[in-house]
Design an enzyme around this catalytic site. Structure first.
Site, PDB file in Angstrom:
ATOM      1  N   ARG A 101       0.876  -1.180   0.000  1.00 54.04           N
ATOM      2  CA  ARG A 101       0.000   0.000   0.000  1.00 54.04           C
ATOM      3  C   ARG A 101       0.907   1.222   0.000  1.00 54.04           C
ATOM      4  NH1 ARG A 101      -5.295   1.468   3.519  1.00 54.04           N
ATOM      5  NH2 ARG A 101      -6.104   0.061   1.941  1.00 54.04           N
ATOM      6  N   HIS A 128      -7.466   0.802  -6.318  1.00 53.52           N
ATOM      7  CA  HIS A 128      -7.673  -0.035  -5.122  1.00 53.52           C
ATOM      8  C   HIS A 128      -8.380  -1.330  -5.568  1.00 53.52           C
ATOM      9  CE1 HIS A 128      -7.898  -1.235  -1.094  1.00 53.52           C
ATOM     10  NE2 HIS A 128      -8.788  -0.397  -0.605  1.00 53.52           N
ATOM     11  N   GLN A 131     -10.284  -3.883  -3.121  1.00 52.29           N
ATOM     12  CA  GLN A 131     -11.601  -3.470  -2.641  1.00 52.29           C
ATOM     13  C   GLN A 131     -12.688  -3.832  -3.650  1.00 52.29           C
ATOM     14  OE1 GLN A 131     -12.300  -1.898   0.478  1.00 52.29           O
ATOM     15  NE2 GLN A 131     -14.340  -2.558  -0.138  1.00 52.29           N
ATOM     16  N   ASP A 216     -17.165   6.974  -1.523  1.00 47.42           N
ATOM     17  CA  ASP A 216     -15.913   6.923  -0.751  1.00 47.42           C
ATOM     18  C   ASP A 216     -15.707   8.320  -0.159  1.00 47.42           C
ATOM     19  OD1 ASP A 216     -13.399   6.232   0.221  1.00 47.42           O
ATOM     20  OD2 ASP A 216     -12.403   6.254  -1.731  1.00 47.42           O
ATOM     21  N   CYS A 256     -16.312   1.615   0.784  1.00 50.81           N
ATOM     22  CA  CYS A 256     -15.130   0.813   1.112  1.00 50.81           C
ATOM     23  C   CYS A 256     -14.696   0.965   2.559  1.00 50.81           C
ATOM     24  CB  CYS A 256     -13.983   1.167   0.165  1.00 50.81           C
ATOM     25  SG  CYS A 256     -13.433   2.881   0.308  1.00 50.81           S
ATOM     26  N   ARG A 284     -13.474  -8.568   2.142  1.00 50.44           N
ATOM     27  CA  ARG A 284     -12.053  -8.339   1.850  1.00 50.44           C
ATOM     28  C   ARG A 284     -11.248  -9.586   2.207  1.00 50.44           C
ATOM     29  NH1 ARG A 284     -10.021  -3.175   1.750  1.00 50.44           N
ATOM     30  NH2 ARG A 284      -8.145  -4.266   1.033  1.00 50.44           N
TER      31      ARG A 284
HETATM   32  N1  NVA Z   1      -9.903   6.749  -1.389  1.00 49.95           N
HETATM   33  C1  NVA Z   1      -9.534   6.322  -0.065  1.00 49.95           C
HETATM   34  C2  NVA Z   1      -9.764   4.861   0.104  1.00 49.95           C
HETATM   35  C3  NVA Z   1      -9.446   4.324   1.474  1.00 49.95           C
HETATM   36  C4  NVA Z   1      -9.654   2.848   1.585  1.00 49.95           C
HETATM   37  C5  NVA Z   1      -8.075   6.684   0.186  1.00 49.95           C
HETATM   38  O1  NVA Z   1      -7.251   6.499  -0.713  1.00 49.95           O
HETATM   39  O2  NVA Z   1      -7.769   7.152   1.283  1.00 49.95           O
HETATM   40  N1   CP Z   2     -11.196  -0.080   2.595  1.00 53.19           N
HETATM   41  C1   CP Z   2      -9.903  -0.161   3.007  1.00 53.19           C
HETATM   42  O1   CP Z   2      -8.971  -0.423   2.234  1.00 53.19           O
HETATM   43  O2   CP Z   2      -9.744   0.035   4.346  1.00 53.19           O
HETATM   44  P1   CP Z   2      -8.366   0.250   5.121  1.00 53.19           P
HETATM   45  O3   CP Z   2      -7.824   1.570   4.700  1.00 53.19           O
HETATM   46  O4   CP Z   2      -8.769   0.213   6.574  1.00 53.19           O
HETATM   47  O5   CP Z   2      -7.424  -0.876   4.765  1.00 53.19           O
END
Ligand code: NVA
Ligand code: CP
Length: 299
Positions: A101, A128, A131, A216, A256, A284
């Site tokens: 990540r 992502h 997800q 989101d 998500c 997930r």
């Molecule tokens: N769009 C959000 C998704 C978090 C799971 C982010 O990138 O923070």
């Molecule tokens: N939806 C998601 O990826 O959650 P986290 O940021 O908690 O991993």
């Protein structure tokens, strides 16, 4: 056999994606079910925060008789400037699979290019895909195939929205994105999927008749300084009862998580007794276990 990665949904064919999701639903019924050889090790590199992604991969690997190792830039050489390619070469010589990540999507691409084992994108600024596996599994389990359905994305044209665009292509559905001016998804992705992806300015135009509403946060990780400006720009881009009322009668809504109640989704819908959002989060675990099995089985 060539190493398979999962950096976007396009890395698996539509048939392979459906195969993974069918296996995920199977694995949901028996958490200890696995086709993995015992003792497989996953390295998980987190340059951004996470609850669901970390817990699901770590629990999933243990349930399949393996192990997952949490690596943060704070206490590895990655945070001190060791080149991504050198890190990839070394880490992949010691583990069976890697999850990352991070910020720039180019980082997962560079890591994967230098890795001798499969690499999974656990979220970048651009995509992502994990997800989306969970989201489509959730739709499938509650409503059946998503092929030919209308999906409404309400909010930011962000990493999740980009993965919904890829999902529209791979799972063959129509996607209508409702976003304010200046917050559109990437133009090249929209153009490459022009037949099935469109952009509107009024969330009601997206929601009308939709079978799935998805949203989101308005400010993603790394955009914290823009929160106030974004709150203003996204006013009205919220999934709430009035939007759900004009969707298809059997529409479901997904998020998500983490969610901001009262911003991109109403508290009422987040806390509704019949929401499938919690099932989406749990999926997930199952979807990623099936993905890991697939990647390790085909590499
Ligand atoms: N769009 C959000 C998704 C978090 C799971 C982010 O990138 O923070
Ligand atoms: N939806 C998601 O990826 O959650 P986290 O940021 O908690 O991993």
């Amino acid at each position: 056999m060539a190493v398979r990665h999962f950096l976007t949904l396009l890395d698996l064919s539509p048939a392979e994606l459906l195969q993974v999701l069918a296996r995920a639903t199977e694995m949901k019924l028996d958490r200890s079910a696995t086709r993995l050889a015992p003792g497989r090790v996953m390295a998980m590199i987190f340059e951004k925060s996470s609850t669901r992604t970390r817990v699901s991969f770590e629990a999933g690997m243990v349930q399949m008789g393996g192990h997952a190792m949490f690596l943060s830039p704070r206490d590895t050489q990655l945070g001190r400037g060791e080149p991504v390619e050198d890190s990839a070469r070394v880490i992949s010589s010691m583990v069976d699979i890697v999850m990352i990540r991070t910020f720039g999507h180019d980082i997962v691409e560079r890591f994967a290019a230098a890795s001798s084992v499969p690499v999974i994108n656990g979220l970048t600024d651009s995509f992502h895909p994990c997800q989306l596996l969970a989201d489509i599994q959730t739709y499938l389990e509650h409503r059946g195939p998503i092929q030919g359905k209308k999906v409404a994305w309400i909010g930011d044209g962000n990493n999740m929205c980009h993965s919904y665009i890829n999902a529209a292509r791979q799972f063959d559905f129509e996607l209508v994105v409702a976003c304010p001016e200046g917050y559109e998804p990437r133009a090249d992705l929209v153009a490459a999927n022009a037949g099935r992806v469109s952009i509107v300015r009024d969330p009601r135009d997206a929601a009308r008749g939709a079978h799935l509403l998805a949203t989101d946060v308005w400010a993603s990780m790394g955009q914290e300084a823009e929160q106030a400006r974004r709150e203003k720009a996204f006013t009205g881009f919220r999934i709430d009862r009035s939007l759900l009322d004009i969707a298809a009668s059997d529409a479901i809504y997904l998020h998500c998580l983490p969610a901001h109640r009262g911003e991109e989704i109403s508290a009422e819908l987040m806390d509704a007794p019949d929401t499938v959002i919690w099932d989406e989060a749990e999926n997930r675990l199952h979807a990623q276990k099936a993905l890991v099995e697939f990647l390790l089985g085909s590499s």
